[in-house]
Design a protein around this motif. Sequence first.
Motif, PDB file in Angstrom:
ATOM      1  N   MET A 173       0.841  -1.206   0.000  1.00 60.01           N
ATOM      2  CA  MET A 173       0.000   0.000   0.000  1.00 60.01           C
ATOM      3  C   MET A 173       0.877   1.258   0.000  1.00 60.01           C
ATOM      4  SD  MET A 173      -3.241  -0.815  -0.060  1.00 60.01           S
ATOM      5  CE  MET A 173      -2.825  -2.161  -1.112  1.00 60.01           C
ATOM      6  N   MET A 174       1.952   1.213   0.803  1.00 61.31           N
ATOM      7  CA  MET A 174       2.839   2.384   0.891  1.00 61.31           C
ATOM      8  C   MET A 174       3.476   2.663  -0.491  1.00 61.31           C
ATOM      9  SD  MET A 174       2.391   3.280   3.984  1.00 61.31           S
ATOM     10  CE  MET A 174       3.580   4.583   4.194  1.00 61.31           C
ATOM     11  N   GLU A 175       3.857   1.547  -1.178  1.00 61.07           N
ATOM     12  CA  GLU A 175       4.447   1.722  -2.516  1.00 61.07           C
ATOM     13  C   GLU A 175       3.431   2.345  -3.472  1.00 61.07           C
ATOM     14  OE1 GLU A 175       6.038  -1.899  -4.111  1.00 61.07           O
ATOM     15  OE2 GLU A 175       7.234  -2.276  -2.303  1.00 61.07           O
ATOM     16  N   ARG A 176       2.166   1.880  -3.369  1.00 59.72           N
ATOM     17  CA  ARG A 176       1.129   2.322  -4.317  1.00 59.72           C
ATOM     18  C   ARG A 176       0.735   3.785  -4.110  1.00 59.72           C
ATOM     19  NH1 ARG A 176       2.237   0.610  -8.138  1.00 59.72           N
ATOM     20  NH2 ARG A 176       3.781  -0.738  -7.237  1.00 59.72           N
ATOM     21  N   ILE A 177       1.112   4.350  -2.931  1.00 56.74           N
ATOM     22  CA  ILE A 177       0.742   5.747  -2.646  1.00 56.74           C
ATOM     23  C   ILE A 177       1.296   6.667  -3.731  1.00 56.74           C
ATOM     24  CG2 ILE A 177       1.330   7.684  -1.077  1.00 56.74           C
ATOM     25  CD1 ILE A 177      -0.515   6.264   0.499  1.00 56.74           C
ATOM     26  N   SER A 178       2.421   6.245  -4.363  1.00 57.49           N
ATOM     27  CA  SER A 178       3.015   7.114  -5.392  1.00 57.49           C
ATOM     28  C   SER A 178       2.763   6.561  -6.790  1.00 57.49           C
ATOM     29  CB  SER A 178       4.526   7.230  -5.136  1.00 57.49           C
ATOM     30  OG  SER A 178       5.086   5.933  -4.991  1.00 57.49           O
ATOM     31  N   ASP A 179       1.738   5.694  -6.920  1.00 58.87           N
ATOM     32  CA  ASP A 179       1.377   5.129  -8.223  1.00 58.87           C
ATOM     33  C   ASP A 179       0.933   6.247  -9.166  1.00 58.87           C
ATOM     34  OD1 ASP A 179       0.479   2.094  -9.226  1.00 58.87           O
ATOM     35  OD2 ASP A 179      -0.592   3.717 -10.239  1.00 58.87           O
ATOM     36  N   VAL A 184      -5.596   4.056  -8.168  1.00 63.08           N
ATOM     37  CA  VAL A 184      -4.728   3.180  -7.351  1.00 63.08           C
ATOM     38  C   VAL A 184      -4.306   3.931  -6.094  1.00 63.08           C
ATOM     39  CG1 VAL A 184      -2.535   1.929  -7.268  1.00 63.08           C
ATOM     40  CG2 VAL A 184      -3.929   1.867  -9.346  1.00 63.08           C
ATOM     41  N   ARG A 185      -3.898   5.214  -6.251  1.00 62.63           N
ATOM     42  CA  ARG A 185      -3.503   5.984  -5.066  1.00 62.63           C
ATOM     43  C   ARG A 185      -4.657   6.092  -4.076  1.00 62.63           C
ATOM     44  NH1 ARG A 185      -1.574   9.441  -8.962  1.00 62.63           N
ATOM     45  NH2 ARG A 185      -2.826  11.271  -8.334  1.00 62.63           N
ATOM     46  N   MET A 186      -5.867   6.336  -4.617  1.00 60.04           N
ATOM     47  CA  MET A 186      -7.048   6.464  -3.732  1.00 60.04           C
ATOM     48  C   MET A 186      -7.296   5.145  -2.974  1.00 60.04           C
ATOM     49  SD  MET A 186     -10.497   5.482  -3.612  1.00 60.04           S
ATOM     50  CE  MET A 186     -11.086   5.191  -5.245  1.00 60.04           C
ATOM     51  N   LEU A 187      -7.155   4.024  -3.682  1.00 62.36           N
ATOM     52  CA  LEU A 187      -7.390   2.717  -3.038  1.00 62.36           C
ATOM     53  C   LEU A 187      -6.306   2.420  -2.013  1.00 62.36           C
ATOM     54  CD1 LEU A 187      -8.563   0.721  -6.178  1.00 62.36           C
ATOM     55  CD2 LEU A 187      -9.950   1.201  -4.155  1.00 62.36           C
ATOM     56  N   ALA A 188      -5.064   2.869  -2.300  1.00 63.41           N
ATOM     57  CA  ALA A 188      -3.966   2.649  -1.354  1.00 63.41           C
ATOM     58  C   ALA A 188      -4.244   3.430  -0.065  1.00 63.41           C
ATOM     59  CB  ALA A 188      -2.647   3.093  -1.975  1.00 63.41           C
ATOM     60  N   VAL A 189      -4.691   4.687  -0.219  1.00 62.46           N
ATOM     61  CA  VAL A 189      -5.021   5.490   0.977  1.00 62.46           C
ATOM     62  C   VAL A 189      -6.149   4.812   1.741  1.00 62.46           C
ATOM     63  CG1 VAL A 189      -5.939   7.702   1.772  1.00 62.46           C
ATOM     64  CG2 VAL A 189      -4.223   7.665  -0.036  1.00 62.46           C
TER      65      VAL A 189
END
Length: 1620
Positions: free
Chosen positions: A1352-1358, A1363-1368
Amino acid sequence: MDDTDVEQVTLALLDAANDKDSEVQDQVRKSMLTLGKQQPDRVLAMCQDYLLKHPKLVVSHRVVVLQTIELIVGCRIEEISAPRIKSIISLASEEMTRSKDVVPDWQQAASNILVAVGNKHINDIMEEILSKFQPGVLPHFFVVQTLANLSDSNVYGMVPFLNAILGTMLPMLAMAKQDNMKWVFSSALCHFSDSILEYLANLDKAPDPTVRKDTFSGEIYAAFDILFNNWLQSREPKLRLTVGEAVGSMCHLMASDKLEEQLPRIIPTIVSLYKKNTEHYVISKSLCQVLEASVNMGSRVLETQLDGLLLTLHQQVSAPVDYSDPPTVKNHNEVLRCFSLLANSFPDRLVMYVLQRLENSNERSRMGSLAVLRHLINSSSSTMESKKLLILASIRQPMADHSNKVKKRVVQVISAMAHHGYLELEGGELLVRFIVQNCALHDTYQSHQRATSDPEEVTNEALRTMCDSTLHLLTTTVGRLADVLWPKLLYYLTPSQFSNATTPLCKSLIVLGNKKKSNQEPSFKIDFTQEVNLPSPQTLMIRLLVNAAFPFNSRGHGPPSLSLLQILSINIHPKTETVWEKEIPPLLSLLEVSESTAESLDKKKWDEKLLELLSQTLTSIEDDKWVCQFAAEATRYLSTYNNALEEKSFLYRCIGVTLQQCFNKEVVKKQLQEVLLAARHNDAIEREGVAMGVGLCANSHLEGTLAKLDEFGKSDAFKKSPSIFNLLKERNEVEVEKVKSTLILCYGHVALNAPPEKILSRIDQDILRCISKHFNTKVLGIKVETKDLTMKLSLIQSVGLIAKAISRCVKKQGYIFSRKQELITVMLDFMKSEPSDSLKTPVRPLVMTTCANLMSLDPPLSENESFDLLKVCVNGVLSLPPDTHTPEKTKDEEILDPKQRKVLYRDTLAALQELLRSILARDPSPDGLQGIFKHIESWLGSVHDHERERAITATSNLLTYYLESLTVKCMVSFHNLGALLGRLSPRCSDPLPAVRAAAVDCLYTLLSIQLRYEGFSLDYRDEGVEGLLPLKEALENPDHSVLYKTCSDLTKVMSKRLPQQQLTTLVFMLFEGLVDSQANCCRASSVILNTLLKNRGAGLQELVRVAVGQTVLILASQHLQTVINTLVNQPLPYDSWTSEMWMAMGADPIVANQIMEMVMEKLVITAPYVDKKESMMRGGMTKVATNQPLAMTCGLKELLLNGQAQEPAVSLFPQLFSCLTVRLGASVGVMPPKDNNHKHSGSLHVAGVAAEALRILLARAQLDEVMKRLDEDDAWDAMKELNTHVTGVTLLARAMAKHAGPRLPAIVESLCPSLNNIYECQRITVTAFFSELLNHHVATELMLIDVLMNNMMERISDPCCTVRMLAVRGLGNIAVGSPEKVNKYAKELLAAMSSGMEEKDDPGKLITLEAMSGLSKVLLHLDKNNVHLLVVYIFMKIRPFLESDNDDIRCASILLMGNLSKFGSGEQVFKDQIHNVLVSLLLHLVDPNAQVVKACKYAMRVCAPVVGSEQITAMFQNHLHEDKSLHYGEFINDLTKYLIQDFPGMLNFYHISVIQFFKSNWAEVRAAAAMFIGFLLGNIQQEHLSHLNMGTISKGLVVLLQDPDPVVRAKAAEAMGHFH
């Protein structure tokens, strides 16, 4: 508060006073008035200035300002300074007279101010007004009008000025040339006169008690002279009326001699006004005043005017009165007052005049006289005392009037007379009779007549209702009438002309009787020997009993009749009381059931109950003489019911029951003789009644009854004799036949009612012998036709009754009825002699009912006899023409109306069904059923619709009876099931809907019978068979394709339940159906045959498929790649054979395993879709699926369908699950590839295939709970569509986390590589899946938390927003799934959420929203130490979002703020932050979005302890509940009080914050801000005012007062009202 602020606000309100919205206008006025009440001088000054500075203001605006001045003056007159009063007077005076023309609204408003001021400052006012009321100059219209109104509102102040005013006014009258000036002078004189009269009437309260009438007499007379002699002749009607009104008022003030002198002119002149004007009320009022003045001074001249006066007044009182038009009512009342005045002075002449006019037969004249008479009786009772007998005599003439309008007035007069003691006098009983007569009226309008539009019209119903009420009123309110009405009202119960009055009569008698009984008055006991006019107790009881038998007739007279009977009990006979107290109440409660109606009451049972009551009563009386008298009176009373034959028929039965109780045999014989002689034998209902009565009598007197019948049969009634003057050559033959018919019926009823032990021995010898003798048949077997239909019908009925009687006795004693076959033959002969082409008589139904009754008797019929009976009856009924067919009329027959014909047809078919049931009851077996069905089956295929419908209805009824009476004692075969199904099933597509529906019922019943024969219990329900009934709805659709589809569905059910051995029969029957008379049914037979053969021959096809599958599997085990390549290249979607081949390969686990691995490998390395341009014309790209991965997914789906593929599927489950989930992500929103050779390729749903494969995989892995949850949530549909895909994947992850936890580690491992996939759609799918896993504790339990969190932390900068919204979202979910881990990741979480809130590339603010929602969840579990330093920082981040246009973001930011509160408790810096946003939260309590309002309530409730005020904390916690409504105004009002009290230092900050919201985007918030400021101003004390910047407030409110939204303007105006 600065004066300039108040002025600025007042000025703004004055500007807004003419707002286009009426509610805003009202609020502006209220606020102006509020300000005016607080500072009257200042506000009045501003209003004055405003008017002076704006001389060209539109009239409507000026009027509002003037009205405001008037209101302020009206309520604050005491506090206004003298100089201000003077300036207001001069302003109002100037405004009123500025325009020489009359401008009513404007000048009236100014005049009203003067009147308001005049209530206190009359001298100042008079000084101003009199300056404009100068001698010799005609004043302004409104100057005079103001004087008039002042004299009304301030009598004591004005009267002292009136002498002078009148002195000035008199010369002006001559100068008035315009009608409007004449009108205003006349009106003023009228008001002045009324004021003077009021002043003189209350001298004790007056300031100058020396004022006398003669002070004004001279001036008034002089004015009268001009008005009366000149102006009254005007052509202007309005002026004439006002002058007339003034003359009336002035008469009281004229000197007596002058009035006496003028009366001979005044009265005729006023009377003459009636002709010239349509509005008569004012004239009558004036005339009344003139008469009052004349009577008061004892005028002698008045008598000379009497004749003309009475004539006119009588005309007026006779005019129509329309109660929807008040002036006509008021006029009527004034005219009646005139009569009252004259009655006091000239009672004899007046009464004589009115009574003489009563003799006039003119309707209007009579109505007028009656109105006066009623008024005089009520108002001048002392004057009328000596005239009572005269009035009683005179009222008789109008009582005979035919007009309902006159009758209505008579009833009103009688009501008045009753209250003044007239009815006790001689002749009073006639008045009671009149009321009762009109209670008995019948309805006026038949449904086809139109009602008239006369407002005074009185229908019979209205008059009757009025008389009902009057009778009730006299009974209940005029105590002294009790002895006039009791018992005399009983007289009216028995004559038939009063029958419609029974209900009100009984109700009144019940009230009187109850009162007398409870008071134990001796008069309760009636002495029938003294009261010669009353009916005897026996007749009363008879009448009330017959009433009770028809409880809904005569306006529902049943219950009151029974109740009265109970009250009269000891008056009827002392011994009845006990029986009736026990028996009558239950009968009453039966009728009182709310839905009890004539239709719902079981008439037969009800009659039996009443006859039982009669029987019990007579038994308890134990007085044979009384009972014999009862029988005699009942017989005598029969003729009363000659026009009500049903009632008469019931009375015959009562006589029969009474004779049962008579022990005197002579009396019984005599009464029977009378009944038989007096009966009107020509009427069928009466014949039936006589027969029932005679039959009931036979229960106790069998011998005597038979003897009497025998004797009567030989009597003169049957002998032909010459008649008087030989007018008739012989006794009417028809009548003799009718008498014989009665006798034949009597014998039948005697048999039915006679004691069972005595009757069997009499059947042959006495009863049948006599019947045959009367039927002109020496031996019953030899047919001698009688032409008389009545005799035929009576014979058939009688035989039926005898059969019934025998079957009752047979239950107790065995009996062989030897004449059974003979009788049946006679019956069938009657049937055969009926014309086959028409149904005109009830012979057929009666014959069949009689045969049905005979069927149950022994000996049973032979097979041939049964066959004949069935053939004659079935063919005789089914062949009849339809009931709409009108038979030709022969010369001596009456044609039946359509309604009677319908009933006759219905009875005939019902009788046939009853007969068929009775025949089946003798042999309830498959053979017995077949024996009857063979007579009906040929009719099922008839070319005539009505014949088919009757046949199928009869069949359906018969089968239902068979099923209900079926008792299977051993396993018997229902051997004719196939034959019956074959005959009935094609009828399911008959052209006639009724036949189709009945056919389905037949099939349903047949299959239910088969189930019983197979050994299933009665309550067993077979799903297939039950599914037949809903098909009836589908058969209502006449569309052929629907019918044949339904037939096919029916056949599937039949083929399941049909035993193998009956299949052949069914098929052959259906072959016959192919040549049915109805083309539809032929087609249905072929559809049923096809379906049957398909369903029963399906085994062959199955064998072929299995063989092909085996071959492919052997090939695949040798050449897998080739087979797969071949199958993959088959056109999509696969046909059933390709699908079968894929599925066949699942049978070998090794092959299946290899294929699965191959497919997964290909899906990873092959591109899932390609981007193609939509078209040359339109831009934009479309994703189109690549062929190979799609074909492989389809193949995998089919492979998994094979149950034997379970083993490899389970072993590869994590990889397959991951592969298909990722494939699903890559398929969403992707179009299928186009294949020009294969037209169906476009129908493939790319994502649907992947979803279906995934679903089958879950089933193979036996994850039933997961599947159940996904189905419940409709997750599969969501996963397949682009806009709901993320929701669908979330639901999938949730179900897996809850119900398949142990499988997740391997799945997560397989999914991780896809997170770095180049296809963002696949990254979205996997991130959504992982994000939801973090929502469940299973992630921690399975030690997946670190892997998931890192991802999830990696996807924050997708690069992809979603994807960023789902990671948050995933990071926020940890707070729900693993709250104990929150502090471990605190730093990362807070950093991610903070950056989320600052996200720039966030088009829909979705990331911001998720960050705030996530932070809200995380905060609940973070330690203070981790957040402490960040609280204020986060607060600052949130604040801008509070006013966001996006509802969800506003909502999330407010909730987050609430959740932050726990970290700031006790911190001053946090408290400051709360106060910073408090205003925003308070104003958003009226946010247009309901969720935002809920969030505000929550945030304020949790932040309440931080605010720093106990009272505010309590308020928030008590009133702000999400589910409770809030009274916002009261809440803010109370809150501002506490803010002022607890935070005076922050008031400056608060009001500045609120003012900023004056520019809010939402009208609701702007309105709330204005309200907040208003309450703040309203509640603030003087010492705190310095905290507020009044200039800013006033400027802000002034701007809001011009807001486009009227609600905002109104709230701003309301707030301005607090500026004081």
